[in-house]
Write a protein that holds these residues in place. Structure first.
Motif, short mmCIF file in Angstrom:
data_model
loop_
_atom_site.label_atom_id
_atom_site.label_comp_id
_atom_site.label_asym_id
_atom_site.label_seq_id
_atom_site.Cartn_x
_atom_site.Cartn_y
_atom_site.Cartn_z
N GLY A 1 51.62 72.25 43.82
CA GLY A 1 50.88 72.67 45.08
C GLY A 1 50.03 73.75 45.30
N PHE A 2 49.55 73.71 46.54
CA PHE A 2 48.88 75.23 46.86
C PHE A 2 48.91 75.47 48.26
N ASN A 3 49.15 76.59 48.65
CA ASN A 3 49.08 77.00 49.96
C ASN A 3 47.86 77.58 50.27
N GLY A 4 47.01 76.82 51.26
CA GLY A 4 45.67 77.39 51.25
C GLY A 4 45.41 78.27 52.62
N PRO A 5 44.22 78.54 52.96
CA PRO A 5 43.90 79.44 54.05
C PRO A 5 44.50 79.20 55.39
N ALA A 6 44.89 77.96 55.65
CA ALA A 6 45.59 77.85 56.79
C ALA A 6 47.03 78.17 57.03
N THR A 7 47.53 78.70 55.84
CA THR A 7 49.08 79.08 55.64
C THR A 7 48.98 80.67 56.17
N GLY A 8 47.54 81.54 56.10
CA GLY A 8 47.82 82.73 56.47
C GLY A 8 48.25 83.68 55.40
N ASP A 9 49.33 84.43 55.88
CA ASP A 9 49.99 85.40 54.95
C ASP A 9 50.51 84.94 53.60
N LEU A 10 51.04 83.69 53.61
CA LEU A 10 51.19 82.91 52.39
C LEU A 10 50.21 82.76 51.40
N TYR A 11 48.93 82.52 52.07
CA TYR A 11 47.72 82.48 51.12
C TYR A 11 47.37 83.70 50.54
N ASP A 12 47.39 85.06 51.32
CA ASP A 12 47.32 86.02 50.73
C ASP A 12 48.19 86.54 49.61
N ASP A 13 49.55 86.11 49.84
CA ASP A 13 50.43 86.23 48.85
C ASP A 13 50.29 85.52 47.56
N TYR A 14 49.83 84.53 47.79
CA TYR A 14 49.30 83.41 46.53
C TYR A 14 48.28 84.18 45.68
N LYS A 15 47.25 84.73 46.45
CA LYS A 15 46.14 85.17 45.62
C LYS A 15 46.52 86.75 45.01
N SER A 16 47.60 87.38 45.82
CA SER A 16 47.96 88.51 45.02
C SER A 16 48.90 88.23 43.76
N ASP A 17 49.65 87.37 43.93
CA ASP A 17 50.59 86.93 42.98
C ASP A 17 49.72 86.20 41.69
N PHE A 18 48.68 85.63 41.84
CA PHE A 18 47.79 85.08 41.06
C PHE A 18 47.10 86.10 40.07
N LYS A 19 46.52 87.08 40.87
CA LYS A 19 45.87 88.12 40.03
C LYS A 19 46.95 88.94 39.31
N SER A 20 47.99 89.22 39.87
CA SER A 20 49.09 90.06 39.03
C SER A 20 49.27 89.33 37.65
N PHE A 21 49.97 87.88 37.92
CA PHE A 21 50.26 87.17 36.72
C PHE A 21 49.19 87.03 35.82
N ILE A 22 47.92 86.73 36.02
CA ILE A 22 46.66 86.50 35.13
C ILE A 22 46.63 87.90 34.34
N GLY A 23 46.65 88.86 35.24
CA GLY A 23 46.26 90.11 34.56
C GLY A 23 47.59 90.29 33.71
N LYS A 24 48.80 90.17 33.86
CA LYS A 24 49.75 90.59 32.97
C LYS A 24 49.44 89.60 31.64
N LEU A 25 48.91 88.11 31.80
CA LEU A 25 48.79 87.73 30.70
C LEU A 25 47.62 88.10 29.82
N LEU A 26 46.52 88.37 30.60
CA LEU A 26 45.58 88.97 29.87
C LEU A 26 45.71 90.43 29.02
N ASN A 27 46.70 91.14 29.46
CA ASN A 27 47.01 92.54 28.77
C ASN A 27 48.19 92.32 27.78
N GLU A 28 48.46 91.08 27.61
CA GLU A 28 49.48 90.83 26.22
C GLU A 28 48.77 90.91 25.29
#
Length: 404
Positions: A377-404
């Protein structure tokens, strides 16, 4: 049969000899789409000029720039999605026609009136306040169909905005009002037309969800500020014995593309299960485009797998190209399925997954080709803070995979 009857009426309505072309009056309009049970689904739009209008759903503004006129009829094609409005225009100030999705054989009666600013008609003040979190069950009396949701609402006087989140995504930007103890919310984006009505007291609500005039289901909700849905990262997973995702699907040129191709070798890969008809997929695609623009790296690749209801592969690829062009998507989108969006059929094409529960679903693959996470699924802009949390988690997890 109903679709063909309504379409025949539309053809007669719009193809008879007409006077010279009229234009839409500039300014605010109120539109209504027919639902079941004599309900109507309202939304507002503003005509900016002869070629542009804006559809409003709470904080969402949808710019529409595909408007064509012929005599006294107008066709308004919503961006990205296949749905369009086709209506007879009278004196530039009223529309009478249909909301049409050809591939689904749907033609839903539609009307609009110039100079009307309200969304829902109300005759008395709100007697309840729905502000807060509501633990919601849709289809509560059906063991096979019921599912949980999280209602998130903000009320200001009689006006209400918010959304329902589910484990597979959200119902986007809902806007409406409370009249007495009745809440009504709606959203229209060219793919879906949503209407929610509910009788509310201080701690519970009982209502009906309508999608256009072809579907409805009941729901019940209770106040619960602590309610949370199941973790979206735990719902879809690889079956025992698998640690990799494999597939081969065609691109628009007919080339079969798979994760073993050189373009994905030694890269972090995000595989997006999606459809061009899907609003939550649209929101996710917009974010992926945004991410790639801000994080240009040769070590990451995105690839979409489209599951389309278009009846032919030519039409499916046409829809895919329209989406890519509109959003500026640079990553490949392959055609995984056409003629149906059936999730059981989709899972057969990806048999290593326990199921395909939702469009969209994002599969994260590390540089060694191992699946590291699957987000349903996907919590889009209508979910407010949850959307912001998703973007933060996405960047963090992708950054982790890129640094391995």
């Amino acid at each position: 049969m109903r679709y063909f009857l309504l379409l025949s009426v539309a053809i007669c309505l719009f193809n008879c000899k007409q006077p010279e072309s009229e234009k839409l009056e500039k300014g605010m309009w109120r539109a209504t789409i027919e639902a079941q049970d004599s309900e109507v689904l309202p939304f507002n739009f503003e005509v900016v000029n002869d070629s542009t209008l804006t559809v409003f759903n709470a904080e969402e503004e949808i710019k529409v720039d595909e408007i064509s006129f012929k005599n006294d009829s107008v066709i308004i094609k919503l961006p990205v999605f296949e749905g369009y409005l086709k209506a007879k225009l009278t004196a530039g100030k009223s529309l009478n026609g249909f909301f049409i999705i050809d591939e689904l054989k749907r033609a839903v009666p539609f009307k609009a009136e110039y100079g009307v600013y309200h969304r829902f008609e109300t005759s008395k003040k709100a007697e309840v306040n729905v502000d807060g979190i509501w633990e919601t069950t849709f289809s509560p009396d059906s063991p096979e169909d019921k599912y949980k949701a999280k209602g998130i609402f903000k009320q200001n006087g009689d006006s209400v905005t918010g959304t329902f989140r589910t484990t597979t995504g959200d119902y986007r930007f809902l806007e409406g009002s409370v009249e007495g103890n009745t809440m009504k919310l709606s959203a229209f984006d060219g793919a879906h037309a949503f209407l929610f009505t509910a009788d509310v007291n201080d701690s519970t609500m009982t209502g009906t969800f309508y999608s256009g005039n072809h579907f409805k289901e009941s729901f019940k909700a209770k106040r619960n500020e602590m309610f949370e849905l199941a973790d979206a990262d735990s719902l879809t997973f690889l079956k025992p014995g698998y640690d990799a995702l494999t597939f081969a699907f065609p691109d628009a040129s007919g080339n079969m593309v798979s994760l073993s191709d050189a373009q994905f070798k030694d890269k972090v890969v995000v595989v997006q299960l999606m459809g061009t008809w899907c609003p939550n997929c649209l929101d996710e695609s917009k974010y992926f485009v945004e991410y790639l623009k801000a994080n240009n790296s040769d070590d990451i690749a995105f690839i979409g797998l489209a599951f389309e209801y278009a009846k032919t592969k030519e039409k499916a690829f046409e829809n895919i190209q329209r989406l890519k062009s509109r959003l500026g998507i640079t990553y490949p989108i392959l055609l995984a399925q056409y003629g149906s969006t059936n999730k059981e059929s989709a899972q057969e094409k990806l048999p290593m997954l326990n199921h395909v529960l939702s469009y969209p679903t994002a599969i994260y693959i590390d540089k060694k080709g191992k699946v590291r996470k699957i987000h349903t699924g996907f919590n889009g802009p209508a979910t407010g803070d949850l959307y912001d949390d998703y973007k933060s988690d996405f960047k963090s997890f992708i950054g982790k995979l890129l640094n391995e």
